[in-house]
Design a protein around this motif. Sequence first.
Motif, PDB file in Angstrom:
ATOM      1  N   ASN A  76       3.786  -2.021   7.527  1.00  0.00           N
ATOM      2  CA  ASN A  76       2.452  -1.509   7.850  1.00  0.00           C
ATOM      3  C   ASN A  76       2.085  -1.827   9.293  1.00  0.00           C
ATOM      4  O   ASN A  76       1.533  -0.979  10.008  1.00  0.00           O
ATOM      5  CB  ASN A  76       1.430  -2.113   6.897  1.00  0.00           C
ATOM      6  CG  ASN A  76       0.062  -1.497   7.047  1.00  0.00           C
ATOM      7  OD1 ASN A  76      -0.091  -0.278   7.011  1.00  0.00           O
ATOM      8  ND2 ASN A  76      -0.948  -2.336   7.222  1.00  0.00           N
ATOM      9  N   THR A 102       1.112  -1.649  -8.909  1.00  0.00           N
ATOM     10  CA  THR A 102       0.107  -0.611  -8.666  1.00  0.00           C
ATOM     11  C   THR A 102      -0.843  -1.034  -7.554  1.00  0.00           C
ATOM     12  O   THR A 102      -1.193  -0.230  -6.673  1.00  0.00           O
ATOM     13  CB  THR A 102      -0.681  -0.328  -9.952  1.00  0.00           C
ATOM     14  OG1 THR A 102       0.221   0.095 -10.978  1.00  0.00           O
ATOM     15  CG2 THR A 102      -1.724   0.749  -9.729  1.00  0.00           C
ATOM     16  N   ASN A 155      -1.114   1.006  -4.098  1.00  0.00           N
ATOM     17  CA  ASN A 155      -2.414   1.579  -3.743  1.00  0.00           C
ATOM     18  C   ASN A 155      -2.919   1.056  -2.406  1.00  0.00           C
ATOM     19  O   ASN A 155      -3.568   1.790  -1.644  1.00  0.00           O
ATOM     20  CB  ASN A 155      -3.437   1.291  -4.836  1.00  0.00           C
ATOM     21  CG  ASN A 155      -3.186   2.094  -6.094  1.00  0.00           C
ATOM     22  OD1 ASN A 155      -2.419   3.055  -6.080  1.00  0.00           O
ATOM     23  ND2 ASN A 155      -3.823   1.708  -7.187  1.00  0.00           N
ATOM     24  N   ARG A 156      -2.639  -0.211  -2.132  1.00  0.00           N
ATOM     25  CA  ARG A 156      -3.107  -0.808  -0.878  1.00  0.00           C
ATOM     26  C   ARG A 156      -2.563  -0.037   0.320  1.00  0.00           C
ATOM     27  O   ARG A 156      -3.267   0.180   1.319  1.00  0.00           O
ATOM     28  CB  ARG A 156      -2.653  -2.267  -0.793  1.00  0.00           C
ATOM     29  CG  ARG A 156      -3.137  -2.997   0.473  1.00  0.00           C
ATOM     30  CD  ARG A 156      -2.494  -4.376   0.571  1.00  0.00           C
ATOM     31  NE  ARG A 156      -2.624  -5.108  -0.675  1.00  0.00           N
ATOM     32  CZ  ARG A 156      -1.818  -6.104  -1.060  1.00  0.00           C
ATOM     33  NH1 ARG A 156      -0.820  -6.472  -0.267  1.00  0.00           N
ATOM     34  NH2 ARG A 156      -2.005  -6.718  -2.197  1.00  0.00           N
ATOM     35  N   TYR A 157      -1.310   0.397   0.215  1.00  0.00           N
ATOM     36  CA  TYR A 157      -0.679   1.095   1.329  1.00  0.00           C
ATOM     37  C   TYR A 157      -0.586   2.603   1.090  1.00  0.00           C
ATOM     38  O   TYR A 157       0.036   3.320   1.885  1.00  0.00           O
ATOM     39  CB  TYR A 157       0.721   0.517   1.571  1.00  0.00           C
ATOM     40  CG  TYR A 157       0.690  -0.938   1.984  1.00  0.00           C
ATOM     41  CD1 TYR A 157       0.243  -1.315   3.250  1.00  0.00           C
ATOM     42  CD2 TYR A 157       1.084  -1.944   1.103  1.00  0.00           C
ATOM     43  CE1 TYR A 157       0.209  -2.638   3.642  1.00  0.00           C
ATOM     44  CE2 TYR A 157       1.057  -3.274   1.475  1.00  0.00           C
ATOM     45  CZ  TYR A 157       0.619  -3.624   2.752  1.00  0.00           C
ATOM     46  OH  TYR A 157       0.576  -4.947   3.118  1.00  0.00           O
ATOM     47  N   GLU A 158      -1.192   3.065   0.006  1.00  0.00           N
ATOM     48  CA  GLU A 158      -1.208   4.494  -0.334  1.00  0.00           C
ATOM     49  C   GLU A 158       0.198   5.075  -0.405  1.00  0.00           C
ATOM     50  O   GLU A 158       0.501   6.135   0.152  1.00  0.00           O
ATOM     51  CB  GLU A 158      -2.070   5.267   0.680  1.00  0.00           C
ATOM     52  CG  GLU A 158      -3.520   4.808   0.695  1.00  0.00           C
ATOM     53  CD  GLU A 158      -4.377   5.605   1.664  1.00  0.00           C
ATOM     54  OE1 GLU A 158      -3.801   6.276   2.558  1.00  0.00           O
ATOM     55  OE2 GLU A 158      -5.615   5.566   1.533  1.00  0.00           O
ATOM     56  N   ILE A 159       1.070   4.367  -1.139  1.00  0.00           N
ATOM     57  CA  ILE A 159       2.453   4.792  -1.342  1.00  0.00           C
ATOM     58  C   ILE A 159       2.620   5.204  -2.805  1.00  0.00           C
ATOM     59  O   ILE A 159       2.236   4.449  -3.706  1.00  0.00           O
ATOM     60  CB  ILE A 159       3.438   3.662  -1.009  1.00  0.00           C
ATOM     61  CG1 ILE A 159       3.218   3.158   0.420  1.00  0.00           C
ATOM     62  CG2 ILE A 159       4.881   4.126  -1.196  1.00  0.00           C
ATOM     63  CD1 ILE A 159       4.004   1.899   0.741  1.00  0.00           C
ATOM     64  N   PRO A 160       3.182   6.353  -3.089  1.00  0.00           N
ATOM     65  CA  PRO A 160       3.395   6.759  -4.482  1.00  0.00           C
ATOM     66  C   PRO A 160       4.317   5.780  -5.215  1.00  0.00           C
ATOM     67  O   PRO A 160       5.362   5.379  -4.680  1.00  0.00           O
ATOM     68  CB  PRO A 160       4.051   8.135  -4.362  1.00  0.00           C
ATOM     69  CG  PRO A 160       3.727   8.611  -2.993  1.00  0.00           C
ATOM     70  CD  PRO A 160       3.623   7.399  -2.134  1.00  0.00           C
TER      71      PRO A 160
END
Length: 372
Positions: free
Chosen positions: A120, A145, A149-154
């Motif tokens: 990041n 999860t 979600n923190r890094y907006e990665i699927p």
Amino acid sequence: MIFLSTPHVSGRELQYVEEVFKDNQIMPLGKMTNRFEEAFAQHLGVNHAVALSSATAGMHLALRLVGVERGDRVYTASLTFIGGVGPITYQGAEPVFFDCDANSWCIDCDLLEEQLSVDNNNNNLPAAIVPTDLYGHSVDLDRLTKIANRYEIPLVIDSAEVLGGTYKYKPAGAGGVISVHSFNGNKMITASGGGMLVTNNEEYAKLALKLATQAREPELFYQHETIGYNYRISNVMSAIGLGQLETLDEKVQLRRAVFARYQKEFASLIGVEFSPEAGYGKSSRWLSVLTIDERLANTTRDKLITALGEAGAEARPVWKPMHMQPVFSDCDFYGSGLSQKYFETGLCLPSSPGLTDADQTTVIEAFLQEAS
């Protein structure tokens, strides 16, 4: 031969297959496939399930759905089967492997979180995260999860080995934006093959179905505006899978009983440790897995495999980590090598739900004779 993991049938499978023949629906489309998808989604508590020809096909579709493209990097577990990793390369992306932890043998969330923080800061995040639910045990879904979600990665989960297990008292295998299940002949339930893509995202489900049927557009004629695949399951296979699913709870109980007996019989052996069950979940014990510490035990993993084979029982090492596979020799790996240790010392024992007491006794006696 006492095999590692064989199908366990109830009779319902044949009943449903006969219905398919009676209705002349021996094809990819039909009511059994619809029923199988509906029942599977209901079991997991998800909105959508798309039945496919294999779990590998499901992973390929999943990666395409979340936008993985050529040149991307995908973070994934090293201690796993290649079926969940190969599709990363189908998309022209590069797998980056992460070690497992000692608590679950699933992907090490500490390592993952540490590397993502570095990425990041360098504006170099991966396109997706693909952990594996291993040997019937769920990944730490809540933590993964939160990280994703923190890094907006699927987050796409390879759940091929976890059906019947639980995560925090709920059915395992329903996590991530997409999860993928397997119905290979040695899995918790089988359709003689096949797989299932499950998701709560309606658009993903619709597009998965379209891509799995050659991406045909809704026209009177065959029109194609993107490339699709022949990935749909057959109605006959769905009939088998539906019958199998209806007795899943029984299969889990039987496999856990097999594991419990091994654990009891080998309790006094020094240097023999069974795969753990993390506090957040309950394993289906798809396979009964243990490790042999050659420094303490009276034998080695390979000698045990030979001894069991001579007694007529199949046994195998645990998965060879992906970062050790020649085909992935140029890929990055993060970890201390714990997955390699489990590969070198780990042993999978016959675990079929239909394993008779006599057959398990044969396995146990051969094991004890070599290890004592």
